[in-house]
Design a protein around this motif. Sequence first.
Motif, PDB file in Angstrom:
ATOM      1  N   UNK A   1     -14.628 -33.311  35.077  1.00 49.44           N
ATOM      2  CA  UNK A   1     -13.229 -32.951  35.346  1.00 49.44           C
ATOM      3  C   UNK A   1     -13.162 -31.902  36.456  1.00 49.44           C
ATOM      4  N   UNK A   2     -14.110 -30.943  36.442  1.00 49.87           N
ATOM      5  CA  UNK A   2     -14.136 -29.948  37.528  1.00 49.87           C
ATOM      6  C   UNK A   2     -14.312 -30.649  38.874  1.00 49.87           C
ATOM      7  N   UNK A   3     -15.133 -31.703  38.858  1.00 53.09           N
ATOM      8  CA  UNK A   3     -15.344 -32.428  40.111  1.00 53.09           C
ATOM      9  C   UNK A   3     -14.023 -33.020  40.598  1.00 53.09           C
ATOM     10  N   UNK A   4     -13.246 -33.583  39.665  1.00 58.72           N
ATOM     11  CA  UNK A   4     -11.944 -34.121  40.053  1.00 58.72           C
ATOM     12  C   UNK A   4     -11.062 -33.000  40.601  1.00 58.72           C
ATOM     13  N   UNK A   5     -11.090 -31.852  39.929  1.00 58.39           N
ATOM     14  CA  UNK A   5     -10.285 -30.717  40.389  1.00 58.39           C
ATOM     15  C   UNK A   5     -10.726 -30.311  41.786  1.00 58.39           C
ATOM     16  N   UNK A   6     -12.026 -30.364  42.000  1.00 62.93           N
ATOM     17  CA  UNK A   6     -12.585 -30.029  43.310  1.00 62.93           C
ATOM     18  C   UNK A   6     -11.981 -30.945  44.377  1.00 62.93           C
ATOM     19  N   UNK A   7     -11.967 -32.258  44.097  1.00 59.63           N
ATOM     20  CA  UNK A   7     -11.424 -33.195  45.088  1.00 59.63           C
ATOM     21  C   UNK A   7      -9.929 -32.972  45.287  1.00 59.63           C
ATOM     22  N   UNK A   8      -9.237 -32.654  44.199  1.00 55.29           N
ATOM     23  CA  UNK A   8      -7.797 -32.398  44.332  1.00 55.29           C
ATOM     24  C   UNK A   8      -7.567 -31.197  45.236  1.00 55.29           C
TER      25      UNK A   8
ATOM     26  N   UNK B   1       3.265 -32.425  49.650  1.00 50.11           N
ATOM     27  CA  UNK B   1       2.226 -33.270  49.050  1.00 50.11           C
ATOM     28  C   UNK B   1       0.980 -32.435  48.750  1.00 50.11           C
ATOM     29  N   UNK B   2       0.656 -31.530  49.672  1.00 54.93           N
ATOM     30  CA  UNK B   2      -0.477 -30.639  49.455  1.00 54.93           C
ATOM     31  C   UNK B   2      -0.259 -29.826  48.200  1.00 54.93           C
ATOM     32  N   UNK B   3       0.951 -29.324  48.061  1.00 57.07           N
ATOM     33  CA  UNK B   3       1.281 -28.520  46.887  1.00 57.07           C
ATOM     34  C   UNK B   3       1.089 -29.341  45.622  1.00 57.07           C
ATOM     35  N   UNK B   4       1.509 -30.617  45.685  1.00 56.72           N
ATOM     36  CA  UNK B   4       1.360 -31.486  44.522  1.00 56.72           C
ATOM     37  C   UNK B   4      -0.112 -31.587  44.136  1.00 56.72           C
ATOM     38  N   UNK B   5      -0.956 -31.815  45.161  1.00 56.43           N
ATOM     39  CA  UNK B   5      -2.388 -31.915  44.866  1.00 56.43           C
ATOM     40  C   UNK B   5      -2.926 -30.595  44.321  1.00 56.43           C
ATOM     41  N   UNK B   6      -2.417 -29.507  44.843  1.00 54.01           N
ATOM     42  CA  UNK B   6      -2.835 -28.202  44.339  1.00 54.01           C
ATOM     43  C   UNK B   6      -2.495 -28.066  42.863  1.00 54.01           C
ATOM     44  N   UNK B   7      -1.291 -28.509  42.534  1.00 57.77           N
ATOM     45  CA  UNK B   7      -0.889 -28.421  41.125  1.00 57.77           C
ATOM     46  C   UNK B   7      -1.758 -29.310  40.262  1.00 57.77           C
ATOM     47  N   UNK B   8      -2.049 -30.486  40.799  1.00 56.75           N
ATOM     48  CA  UNK B   8      -2.938 -31.395  40.053  1.00 56.75           C
ATOM     49  C   UNK B   8      -4.287 -30.709  39.839  1.00 56.75           C
ATOM     50  N   UNK B   9      -4.789 -30.062  40.906  1.00 57.20           N
ATOM     51  CA  UNK B   9      -6.087 -29.383  40.805  1.00 57.20           C
ATOM     52  C   UNK B   9      -6.051 -28.328  39.707  1.00 57.20           C
ATOM     53  N   UNK B  10      -4.968 -27.552  39.675  1.00 63.12           N
ATOM     54  CA  UNK B  10      -4.882 -26.518  38.655  1.00 63.12           C
ATOM     55  C   UNK B  10      -4.830 -27.135  37.267  1.00 63.12           C
ATOM     56  N   UNK B  11      -4.048 -28.217  37.131  1.00 63.46           N
ATOM     57  CA  UNK B  11      -3.968 -28.865  35.815  1.00 63.46           C
ATOM     58  C   UNK B  11      -5.340 -29.371  35.390  1.00 63.46           C
ATOM     59  N   UNK B  12      -6.033 -29.984  36.338  1.00 68.68           N
ATOM     60  CA  UNK B  12      -7.372 -30.480  36.019  1.00 68.68           C
ATOM     61  C   UNK B  12      -8.295 -29.326  35.647  1.00 68.68           C
TER      62      UNK B  12
END
Lengths: 363, 641
Positions: free
Chosen positions: A26-33, A107-118
Amino acid sequence: MNLAAAATNESLAQTSNVLIYSAMAVYTLAFFAHIAEWLLGSRSKVARTAAALTGGAQESAAGSVKVQVTNKGGATAVLERPKIITRSASGSRDIPDGPGAHGGDAQGDLYGRIAVSLTVLAWAVEAAGVVARALSVQRAPWGNMYEFNITFSTVAVGVYLVLLALRKNVRWIGLPLITTVLLDLGLAVTVLYTDSDQLVPALHSYWLWIHVSTAIFCGAVFYVGAVATLLYLFRERYETKLATGLKPGSFATSVMERLPASGTLDKFAYRVNAAVFPLWTFTIIAGAIWAGDAWGRYWGWDPKEVWSFITWVAYACYLHARATAGWKGRKAAYLALIAFGCWLFNYYGVNIFVTGKHSYAGV
Amino acid sequence: MSKASMNKASLSGGTAADKADGTAAHESRGTAADSSGATTAGTDTQATAGTSTQAAAGTGTQAAAGADTRTAAETAAADRAASEARDASELGAAGSQLSTAPREEAVIGGPTLGLVGWFRWFWRQLTSMRVALILLFLLSLGSIPGSLIPQASVDELKVQDFRDRHETLAPVYDKLQLFHVYSSAWFSAIYILLFISLIGCIVPRTWQFAGQLRSRPPGAPKRLTRLPAYTTWRTTATPEAAREAALAILRRHRFRAHATGDAVAAEKGYLREAGNLIFHIALIVLLVAFATGQLFKSEGGKLVVEGDGFSNTLTQYDDFKSGSLFDTDELVPFSFTLDKFTGTYERSGPQLGTPRTYQADVRYTTEAGGPEKKAVIKVNKPLELDGSKVYLNAHGYAPVVTVRDGRGQVVFNGAVPLLPIDNNVSSTGAIKVMDGYRDKNGKKDQLGFAAFFVPTYGGKGSGQMFSRFPALDFPVLNVGAYHGSLGVDAGLPQNVYQLDTRKLTAFKDAKGDLLKKTLLPGEKLTLPDGAGSITFEKEVKEWASFQISQQPGSSWALVGAVAAIAGLAGSLFIQRRRIWVRAVRGADGVTVVEMAGLGRSESAKLPEELAELAGTLHSEAPSAPDPADDSAEQTVEGAEK
Ligand code: HEM
């Protein structure tokens, strides 16, 4: 002690391993996000910092934030209340903080939020892994370096998430933090892995809970401080370049532009380091008390003790430097990094290269 | 330095410099230059220029462009410095004495006033923050070699080993005292200098702080708008009423407040300074306690076999070390008997054989003939007796053997403690029969046996048998037999665990080799020619070794440590700040209230606190209806630019 009662629970240990691997995934996914956040964020090309430094924008960025007083009882009278005008110290660059990795891009912000959620998810899974490990051995999960490492990254991410929850401006630390957490966990599961087991008698003490837990916590917080300090150094160089009229490369601009102002980073690093310094002092003292019980002397210049002392003195140096004119800014930042380097060496170096009384833990 | 410039300097030392908290290095240098007056200004500007030059050089092609703008940047810096000087004079004494940190006045030209002048100069250098910083740095740097090079105080054997392996390096290390880093002359020099610097720093700061406590917070600066947090409004209350309300509110918030002229001055957070002083004083307490402990400590080791005892007198120790001021009369009288030692080990899994528990059951008394009490000593749980602590620090096995002479007379019977040599407690040692033995001719002789013991027989490795597990599962004892002189009378200290075979003659087996036999419990090795026998009895005792140490001053060290943490927390978490409230009648006859705050460092908390106080005051001195309220604020902002 009843050996049968404390027998390690194999299946719990297995569960713990699965959880740690899942957390890594999951951290890896967060990393990509986070990477996506940074990439998309680079689309915005507004050169805020440069504008602030080369005049023009000075007026609007004068740092006079108006704070409205909120009435404890209710919000009705808010507009009636006196407004507070704050004013930065004269002599400091009034540079606004960067917008964060997403650079204002939705869109960047969205990915950032996804990263934080992950990250939250990964953290929960990792924490569960640490707890399962603790249950499987029926003791504090800090008996060897593997356990130390997984707890360490859990705490570091935990500190970051708590700061986020407190609405502190720390999302910028996400990518470097997650990157190193992945490295830390990778190291833990490959090189440092030790099967779950009980402790040697020297570690049977409630001081284990006190001393080691605070040591891990301090390390994690120092680590967050060190990341901020490093970013400060980059950002400060970038700002100095701009201030002297030079043009940094476009990549540097794109990255640095989005970070908080150097002043903010520096202050953040200082707060983090200063806040945890008393706890680090306590950790060393708790260690000394434990050593007094375990080895018959509270201080014996054992390598681990020496390096804790060096780390402590190095951080004291840093705090002194901050209070000494001419040593603030970059020089103090270098000291902070040296101090964290000492901490790291104490953790890895001493366990691996130096033998002393602290080497019991199957590395 | 004139009074006025003193004020200015300490203001910038305490506030402006602090506010630069987080600004770029060369900017803070600007601040420093400003604060320490003309002496340093020259060097500091140079440093600024240096930094910029480097930055410019770094970019190569753009260097030329950089050179142009650099001047611009320098002009900007000069402007800033000028505006700061203006600030400082405007704030006047308001920001002074917000801390007791020494001002950095780098006296670059040396002293000129003879011996006293030199001493003064030296003292000023030594007690400056800069030198404290350098000494601290040296202290941590100086500690490093001690962690990498074996230390005699920690492990003598390792030092010996190092000497053997590095014949050229060792003498050099000896010269540099690198085997005794923490008691070396150079390490001591660093910490003694730091210690003096610390005292030289604390004493004046304490006086200064006491003075600050006795005096009142400084009056309001002329222009409150210059302060980091500011607010104003027009109120229906009279200036007197507003000031009175402000005074009451500030006092309620535990500010030290008083009215001066048209304003109220208040200050809070003195505990920060107190905490800082307590912390530094606690460091001295710690250091003194540590030094006392080193000088007066004593530490000895004693190996006790199950069933045996120990009483705390010098002669009973196997080895004993003490600090240079220790007196043997200071040994606490007590004695104890080891009833039983228990060790358990991991029986499965990858950590097979790892120790799990070590515990010694003892009975002890603290007065001769007094009542005996039971106690359990574990690795982390020493027995504490009147300032002495008894630690469990090692254990091993002591097989019980019986030696008989040719006529079957028992000449030795007892447990022989053997030294463990590996994690599975394979042990070696010597069994010595010193007197009472006569050979077949009735002549006095001595017997010696080299013993090798395994608690769990794991087979024979290459030559020697080995142990597979540390518990007593399958004990086996191997003995090799000698007779002759044990060399005990030679006056040289003798290792009880080693057989000095130089004056011994080996008993020979049929092949002419040393007579050796591997014995199971109950088995016997018979010596040739009616020389007697040795029996491995069906009993193996355990022994435990104890470290008995006395270290006065540890409670003071603890007190110092706790005070240090408390002081540190106060010093780092408490903000020292000042608040001023001015209420005057404006030109139109309406009262204008101004509030401003100044902290030691720029903190987000200060505006929040000011907002809260302003809110409270506002409810007692509410806004006067005024349509021009906004424009008033505009002027305030405008005034700043
Ligand atoms: C034994 C070594 C020392 C240690 C471990 C030490 C440690 C510290 C620490 C951790 C702080 C930070 C507290 C804060 O920022 O408020 C501090 C502050 C301070 N130290 Fe030390 N210190 C030592 C020696 C000295 C000496 C020798 C001096 C005098 C030259 C000194 C003067 C100060 C001052 C003035 C401050 C307060 C700075 C301020 O007000 O911001 N210290 N010290």
